[in-house]
Design an enzyme around this catalytic site. Structure first.
Site, PDB file in Angstrom:
ATOM      1  N   GLU A  80       0.965  -1.462  -0.158  1.00  0.00           N
ATOM      2  CA  GLU A  80      -0.506   0.130   0.138  1.00  0.00           C
ATOM      3  C   GLU A  80       1.037   1.329  -0.043  1.00  0.00           C
ATOM      4  O   GLU A  80       2.403   1.341   0.622  1.00  0.00           O
ATOM      5  CB  GLU A  80      -1.177   0.034   1.606  1.00  0.00           C
ATOM      6  CG  GLU A  80      -2.302  -1.108   1.261  1.00  0.00           C
ATOM      7  CD  GLU A  80      -2.976  -0.970   0.563  1.00  0.00           C
ATOM      8  OE1 GLU A  80      -2.822  -0.895  -0.789  1.00  0.00           O
ATOM      9  OE2 GLU A  80      -3.410  -2.266   0.249  1.00  0.00           O
ATOM     10  N   ARG A  90     -17.591  -0.577   5.979  1.00  0.00           N
ATOM     11  CA  ARG A  90     -18.777  -1.789   5.131  1.00  0.00           C
ATOM     12  C   ARG A  90     -19.364  -2.560   5.788  1.00  0.00           C
ATOM     13  O   ARG A  90     -20.562  -2.830   5.764  1.00  0.00           O
ATOM     14  CB  ARG A  90     -18.104  -2.205   4.174  1.00  0.00           C
ATOM     15  CG  ARG A  90     -19.424  -2.808   2.718  1.00  0.00           C
ATOM     16  CD  ARG A  90     -18.523  -3.115   1.653  1.00  0.00           C
ATOM     17  NE  ARG A  90     -17.346  -4.345   2.431  1.00  0.00           N
ATOM     18  CZ  ARG A  90     -17.157  -5.385   2.522  1.00  0.00           C
ATOM     19  NH1 ARG A  90     -18.560  -5.843   2.632  1.00  0.00           N
ATOM     20  NH2 ARG A  90     -15.813  -6.588   2.752  1.00  0.00           N
ATOM     21  N   CYS A 143      -7.758  -1.917   8.431  1.00  0.00           N
ATOM     22  CA  CYS A 143      -6.905  -1.875   7.723  1.00  0.00           C
ATOM     23  C   CYS A 143      -6.061  -0.530   7.513  1.00  0.00           C
ATOM     24  O   CYS A 143      -6.017   0.284   7.743  1.00  0.00           O
ATOM     25  CB  CYS A 143      -6.836  -2.457   6.300  1.00  0.00           C
ATOM     26  SG  CYS A 143      -7.080  -4.685   6.571  1.00  0.00           S
ATOM     27  N   HIS A 166      -0.971  -5.835   2.171  1.00  0.00           N
ATOM     28  CA  HIS A 166      -2.611  -6.717   2.196  1.00  0.00           C
ATOM     29  C   HIS A 166      -2.153  -7.919   1.791  1.00  0.00           C
ATOM     30  O   HIS A 166      -1.156  -7.849   0.565  1.00  0.00           O
ATOM     31  CB  HIS A 166      -3.615  -5.881   1.398  1.00  0.00           C
ATOM     32  CG  HIS A 166      -4.257  -5.132   2.201  1.00  0.00           C
ATOM     33  ND1 HIS A 166      -4.579  -4.233   1.620  1.00  0.00           N
ATOM     34  CD2 HIS A 166      -5.350  -5.814   2.968  1.00  0.00           C
ATOM     35  CE1 HIS A 166      -5.646  -3.396   2.661  1.00  0.00           C
ATOM     36  NE2 HIS A 166      -5.928  -4.363   3.414  1.00  0.00           N
TER      37      HIS A 166
HETATM   38  N1  PCA Z   1      -8.349  -6.976   6.820  1.00  0.00           N
HETATM   39  C1  PCA Z   1      -9.116  -5.582   7.162  1.00  0.00           C
HETATM   40  C2  PCA Z   1      -9.246  -5.429   8.231  1.00  0.00           C
HETATM   41  C3  PCA Z   1      -8.433  -6.846   9.151  1.00  0.00           C
HETATM   42  C4  PCA Z   1      -8.467  -7.854   7.965  1.00  0.00           C
HETATM   43  O1  PCA Z   1      -6.835  -8.705   7.856  1.00  0.00           O
HETATM   44  C5  PCA Z   1      -9.124  -4.275   6.253  1.00  0.00           C
HETATM   45  O2  PCA Z   1      -8.355  -4.562   4.689  1.00  0.00           O
HETATM   46  O3  PCA Z   1      -9.892  -3.424   6.662  1.00  0.00           O
END
Ligand code: PCA
Length: 212
Positions: A80, A90, A143, A166
């Site tokens: 990111e 959401r 996140c 991610h």
């Molecule tokens: N993914 C979510 C929150 C926790 C996770 O592992 C996100 O992308 O916000």
């Protein structure tokens, strides 16, 4: 010797697993230094995750903070670049909280950029045969909130770098039709992200933009 803080998340949204937390536990087991690696698996709650993250940063004073989480709709690791100062949930978090259109940090700038060598990380992951791409949005759920908070927390600490990665689903827990990687490869990818960050004082100057 530098200290690195690497975090993942617990399961959320009714899932039985979260590969980010599972992979971080594997990295912790495999880590052979010489840098100090602190790991944590954060709750998927807007309030709890950032409280815990700020406490970990205060306690361990890391030189590098890499937070990770699951993006179940992705086939590749997403390194990111941009955290936005916006929460728009959401679905409810694991506390049942569902904030809508609130800032992550009141009065903070609209966005903060990752200070990790994001292009070097994508390059090194690709060179290791792990699918990876730059990402220009970390969403607006927990996140992104943790990503923004990490950058906010280190903004007053000279030389401390922070960012977010991610991960896709792991093979064992991926829902039907979802893309996935082996959990071992996700763990290897996170270790590469840490190693590359420690080795690179500057990012690569290569094109990484997207049209959409
Ligand atoms: N993914 C979510 C929150 C926790 C996770 O592992 C996100 O992308 O916000």
């Amino acid at each position: 010797m530098p200290t690195v803080l690497l975090t993942g998340f617990e399961p959320f949204g009714g899932d039985s697993a979260n590969p980010s937390g599972d992979a971080v536990r594997i990295v912790a087991q495999r880590w052979n230094g010489p840098e100090t690696l602190i790991t944590a698996v954060l709750p998927v709650t807007f309030a709890g995750a950032t409280k815990s993250l700020r406490e970990l940063i205060d306690e361990h004073e890391p030189d590098v903070v890499i937070a990770t989480g699951l993006a179940g709709d992705r086939a590749a690791l997403g390194v990111e670049r941009i955290a936005v100062n916006l929460v728009d949930a959401r679905i409810p978090d694991n506390d049942g909280a569902q904030p809508i259109d609130e800032p992550s940090v009141a009065d903070g700038p609209a966005a903060r950029f990752s200070t990790l060598p994001v292009k070097a990380i994508v390059h090194d992951l690709s060179a290791a045969g792990i699918p990876a791409a730059l990402s220009h949005t970390a969403g607006t759920f927990v996140c992104n909130h943790v990503f923004y908070t990490a950058l906010d927390a280190v903004s007053t600490r000279a030389g401390v770098r922070a960012g977010f990665v991610h991960v896709p689903w792991d093979a064992e827990h991926a829902p039907m039709n979802a893309s996935y990687l082996d959990l071992d490869d996700i763990a290897a990818a996170l270790e590469i992200a840490v190693r590359t960050t420690l080795a690179a004082s500057h990012d690569l100057t290569v094109a990484g933009g997207t049209l959409a």
